[in-house]
Design a protein around this motif. Structure first.
Motif, PDB file in Angstrom:
ATOM      1  N   ASN A  83       0.652  -1.232  -0.048  1.00  0.00           N
ATOM      2  CA  ASN A  83      -0.081   0.052   0.070  1.00  0.00           C
ATOM      3  C   ASN A  83       0.833   1.299  -0.028  1.00  0.00           C
ATOM      4  O   ASN A  83       1.926   1.149   0.741  1.00  0.00           O
ATOM      5  N   PHE A  89       0.476   5.120   1.177  1.00  0.00           N
ATOM      6  CA  PHE A  89      -0.236   5.922   2.082  1.00  0.00           C
ATOM      7  C   PHE A  89       0.155   7.409   1.784  1.00  0.00           C
ATOM      8  O   PHE A  89       1.364   7.825   1.867  1.00  0.00           O
ATOM      9  N   THR A 134      -8.081  -0.362   5.186  1.00  0.00           N
ATOM     10  CA  THR A 134      -6.943   0.217   4.155  1.00  0.00           C
ATOM     11  C   THR A 134      -5.686  -0.667   4.005  1.00  0.00           C
ATOM     12  O   THR A 134      -4.880  -0.258   3.267  1.00  0.00           O
ATOM     13  N   LEU A 141      -9.755   7.558   6.939  1.00  0.00           N
ATOM     14  CA  LEU A 141      -8.327   8.276   6.428  1.00  0.00           C
ATOM     15  C   LEU A 141      -8.695   9.652   5.820  1.00  0.00           C
ATOM     16  O   LEU A 141      -9.445   9.964   5.205  1.00  0.00           O
ATOM     17  N   ARG A 193      -4.820   6.863  -0.466  1.00  0.00           N
ATOM     18  CA  ARG A 193      -4.217   5.509  -0.152  1.00  0.00           C
ATOM     19  C   ARG A 193      -4.440   4.704  -1.626  1.00  0.00           C
ATOM     20  O   ARG A 193      -5.507   4.738  -2.093  1.00  0.00           O
TER      21      ARG A 193
END
Length: 245
Positions: free
Chosen positions: A106, A108, A169, A214, A218
């Motif tokens: 991921n 971010f 996430t 969030l 992302r």
């Protein structure tokens, strides 16, 4: 606080990029995916990385050795890819207190620190960074239901008919209680030990899990087009070079 980084995946959906390297070493903006993760975690004052490796593990271990930017690295070997709960259990011998968990694929830009701070408040047994996605994309992820207090009441792994568009996430904080839950998980219809099933066991046992929305963005780099999208987003954030006189 230690950070467990899950980086054992083969990345079959990213082929041909992963034919000769593990998914974690696929580069985004000339930097391996897992290195983006490491840098984010260092910003959160991580004490140690516990990196779960599997497919072509030697390449990750040779690339980073026993530390990254002064933070020690311990490697845990997931011999077979049997799901995230199974992967997390390989890190259990190296974790004895609250910890961060981050998926190694991921990218971010957001409020990860809010999740860590919530865990340190000792108000919750776990905290997850969550986001709303288009409803048609929700079935790609672990989908969350929450109550009026922002606590997670249910998690469904990649449901065919998602009840909400609020998804996990890939960044979490846990107490060691999650390991006990992972030991109790049974294989899913996919034959894997799913992390959402372990989370549901925590909820059923009365544990409190907070959802932190969030604030940022992302990208889950699962396909080549996701990698391209991540590179575009990162390029947008790079400061412009000053004009020369």
């Amino acid at each position: 606080m230690k950070a467990v980084v899950l980086a054992a995946g083969e990345g079959t959906r990213l082929r041909p990029l992963t034919e000769e390297k593990p998914k974690a070493l696929v580069e985004v903006n000339d930097k391996p995916l897992v290195e983006h993760v490491f840098d984010d975690l260092i910003d959160l004052d991580v004490d140690e990385f516990v990196v779960v490796v599997g497919y072509l593990k030697e390449k990750i271990m040779e690339h980073y050795g026993d530390e990254y930017r002064g933070v020690p690295i311990t490697y845990a070997h997931q011999r077979e890819q049997k799901g995230l709960a199974h992967a997390l259990l390989t890190a259990e011998p190296y974790v004895d207190d609250d910890f961060m968990l981050m998926l190694g694929d991921n990218i971010f830009r957001g409020n990860l620190g809010d999740v860590v701070n919530r865990q340190r408040e000792e108000r919750a047994d776990a905290a997850f960074l969550v986001e709303e996605v288009p409803m048609e994309e929700a079935s790609r992820y672990g989908v969350c239901n929450t109550n009026e207090y922002g606590e997670i009441t249910e998690v469904l792994e990649k449901p065919d008919d998602p009840p909400t568009n609020l998804v996990m996430t890939g960044f979490y904080t846990f107490s060691p209680a999650i390991f006990h839950a992972c030991h109790l998980v049974q294989p899913s219809d996919r034959g894997e030990y799913e992390l959402p099933d372990a989370i549901d066991l925590l909820i059923q046992s009365g544990r409190t899990i907070d959802a932190i929305r969030l604030d940022g963005w992302r990208i889950d780099v699962g396909y080549p087009e996701d990698r391209e999208r991540a590179e575009e987003r990162l390029a947008e954030e790079e400061p412009e070079a000053p004009n020369e006189a």
